[in-house]
Design an enzyme around this catalytic site. Structure first.
Site, short mmCIF file in Angstrom:
data_model
loop_
_atom_site.label_atom_id
_atom_site.label_comp_id
_atom_site.label_asym_id
_atom_site.label_seq_id
_atom_site.Cartn_x
_atom_site.Cartn_y
_atom_site.Cartn_z
N ARG A 118 -8.45 -5.32 11.28
CA ARG A 118 -8.47 -3.89 11.51
C ARG A 118 -9.91 -3.33 10.93
O ARG A 118 -10.79 -3.30 11.90
CB ARG A 118 -7.38 -3.23 10.45
N LEU A 155 -2.98 2.56 14.00
CA LEU A 155 -4.10 2.60 14.84
C LEU A 155 -5.41 2.79 14.25
O LEU A 155 -5.52 3.87 13.51
CB LEU A 155 -3.88 3.74 15.83
N GLU A 187 -2.10 9.48 14.55
CA GLU A 187 -1.62 9.22 13.27
C GLU A 187 -2.22 7.71 12.76
O GLU A 187 -2.03 6.65 13.74
CB GLU A 187 -0.37 8.75 13.14
N HIS A 188 -2.80 7.60 11.83
CA HIS A 188 -3.57 6.25 11.39
C HIS A 188 -3.00 4.95 10.92
O HIS A 188 -3.67 3.95 10.88
CB HIS A 188 -4.52 6.96 10.21
N CYS A 189 -1.54 5.01 10.57
CA CYS A 189 -1.14 4.01 9.92
C CYS A 189 -1.34 2.49 10.84
O CYS A 189 -1.39 1.54 10.26
CB CYS A 189 0.30 4.17 9.32
#
Length: 599
Positions: free
Chosen positions: A440, A320, A316-318
């Protein structure tokens, strides 16, 4: 960090000393924005975009007020980066389904282990990583001798995205609600639609041995198919709809709150599949959008292990990005499981505690789950995918030709796309910026004037070899310059996007309530309407990396570029699958042709 400062060996020991993400001036961003979007625009579209930009950035205009608010935020106490609010809104604010649309996967290198043995090895490696993370003995990642932010590692374990009506939230350790590392001792194992809690750490917090983990998994794998439909299907719904379903679960029976708590606090999910993939592409597809009854797509990390021991991870991208997960995977797969288990302090404690996680359902919820399952299965079926593999070509071959490997493959994508679809379209590339505090990624746009000239030269029958080679090198050099600009924080898109979000959140307070023509201008819309969405994951422990496409005409291109080989996973809506397969064929040709051109 200053060169004179000593680098801490503690995992999070350098965070406060890292440089801040630079905030460009509004004028710098406006100038770059026009440079970036111009190659994709007609003369009329460019003029309209310039007029909208001038209105936005005029003295006393809306852009100035929004940027001033962002400068104040960046200088505020406790703010690590001017992007601190941007990231939650970018990821947690999206309202469509995250399964397939946002989550990404890695297919791990092959192993001769069987399913239970491989799964136990992954658990043991993850527990060793967590122990070192908790104790801060995991060394910070260094790039050219300088430390990178390790902040994202806090979202690897016991982290779950929680659906909301307008904005999702995250349940995670290292927060005010849950200070310090996760104290959870369990994972959730999915098998044949069953959700099963398995305690992988004993009562004293010590990991179970490999043999005990394997025995626990073998016990779970004796389960019959679940009698009720799996609540995991609900995690594939659009976010507000899933939030409604979650509320219905909580309202129906207090046992559902306990079940959700078990899933949400679990260290990670382990999804055991009772079949062997037909081939590599089938394995990739199931990692991206497999049986949603056997997944919880809101979980930050879900290992997936197939019947033959083939394995990978869905993320799940939020919280990581790929680089953080790659470093984690490299540690988990980089040493024998026995060694990692010993290092973790594993001790014999008998069979792990195992308990079913059961949701209480009524007819309305059963129907809700079944409809979600059918909808997602259809959505997965409406996605076309392909793999492209080069076993005799990789980064070393490009370096020998005196060119950046990433620039080479990006130019190959541009040439292949032009030949497949007849157009040069907006192309996104993700650029890591973890050298900054809480850094990020930056959004890079690949199409430059030099790219247009390169593609034209390659398609011009009158252009000679020397002209084509010169155009190719010029485009590759422009690509490297722009990538360096992105790494240095000199990029316009996320800056303008955050100004747009500030108006949405605080427009009335700042006196900026009028519609802003810039964000409806041809330049803003066309530059961000992807034809290609690209990202790379270089690791010898990964065979393939993948994600879904981002629009109706988009081809998602996830690539693993290693010294000796180059693999790409492509995805696109099934309605335009033909163009993706032509792109794959043209890509094979382009790589061969461009190699020859430089040689």
């Amino acid at each position: 960090m200053n060169a004179s400062e000593e680098i801490s060996t503690r995992t999070f020991g350098n965070e406060e000393h890292l440089p801040r993400v630079p905030l460009p001036t509004l004028d710098e961003t406006c100038e770059r924005f026009m440079e970036w979007c111009a190659p994709l625009l007609t003369g009329d579209e460019r003029a309209r975009t310039e007029a909208a930009l001038a209105e936005f950035a005029r003295p006393g205009g809306p852009g100035r007020a929004l940027h001033a608010a962002l400068e104040r935020y960046d200088a505020a106490e406790g703010v690590h980066s001017w992007l601190d609010t941007f990231w939650p809104y970018r990821y947690l604010g999206r309202r469509d389904r995250i399964a397939l649309n946002a989550n990404f996967f890695f297919l791990f290198r092959e192993s001769d282990q069987g399913q239970a043995e491989r799964a136990a090895a992954l658990i043991a490696g993850a527990l060793d990583y967590k122990r070192r993370l908790d104790e801060e003995t995991l060394p910070p990642v260094l790039q050219r001798g300088r430390p990178l932010t390790m902040e994202q590692n806090k979202f690897l374990f016991s982290t779950t995205r929680i659906p909301g009506a307008e904005l999702d939230t995250v349940r995670a350790p290292y927060t005010d609600a849950w200070p310090g590392p996760s104290d959870a001792r369990h994972i959730v194992v999915f098998f044949r639609g069953n959700l099963i809690r398995m305690d992988v750490l004993g009562p004293e917090g010590r990991p179970h041995t490999l043999d005990e983990l394997e025995a626990g998994l073998r016990t779970i794998m004796k389960a019959e198919p679940a009698p009720e439909p799996s609540a995991g299907h609900l995690t594939t719904k659009a976010r507000a709809e899933w939030a409604d379903s979650r509320q219905a679960l909580l309202a129906l029976d207090p046992r559902n709150a306990e079940a959700l708590d078990t899933v949400e606090t679990a260290l990670f999910c382990l999804c055991l599949e009772n079949f062997t993939p037909r081939n590599t592409l089938d394995a990739c597809d199931h990692l991206l959008h497999g049986d949603s009854g056997n997944r919880w797509f809101d979980k930050s990390v879900s290992f997936v292990v197939f019947a033959d021991g083939t394995a990978g991870v869905n993320v799940e991208h939020c919280g990581l990005d790929g680089t953080t997960v790659l470093a984690f995977v490299d540690e988990v797969l980089g040493a024998p499981a026995e060694q990692l288990s010993r290092r973790s302090g594993a001790a014999s404690q008998g069979l792990p505690f195992i308990e079913p996680v059961e949701f209480v359902l009524d007819d309305a919820l059963r129907q809700d789950i079944e409809e979600a399952a059918a909808s997602f299965a259809a959505y997965g079926a409406a996605t076309a995918t392909a793999t492209v593999s080069f076993d005799d070509f990789g980064a070393d071959a490009v370096k020998a030709l005196n060119m950046s490997p990433d620039a080479f493959v990006q130019m190959a994508y541009q040439l292949a796309h032009r030949r497949a679809k007849g157009v040069t379209g907006a192309t996104y590339e993700s650029i890591a910026t973890r050298q900054y505090r809480h850094g990020r990624t930056e959004a890079m746009r690949v199409v430059t004037p030099e790219v247009l000239r390169f593609v034209e030269a390659m398609e011009d029958p009158e252009a000679g070899t020397e002209a084509r080679r010169a155009a190719f090198r010029a485009a590759a050099e422009a690509h490297v310059r722009r990538a360096k600009d992105c790494q240095a924080g000199r990029a316009p898109e996320q800056h303008l996007w955050e100004l747009q979000l500030i108006q949405k959140r605080r427009g009335a307070e700042l006196g900026v309530t009028e519609p802003l023509a810039l964000f409806d201008s041809p330049g803003w819309r066309i530059m961000r309407d992807d034809y290609l969405s690209t990202s790379s994951a270089p690791s010898a422990n990964i065979r393939y990396f993948g994600f879904g496409s981002t629009s109706d005409q988009c081809i998602g291109v996830a690539y693993v570029l290693l010294p000796d080989r180059f693999n790409a996973y492509l995805s696109t809506p099934r309605g335009v699958a033909g163009a993706m397969h032509v792109f794959a064929d043209r890509l094979r040709e382009a790589v061969h042709e461009l190699r020859g051109l430089l040689a």
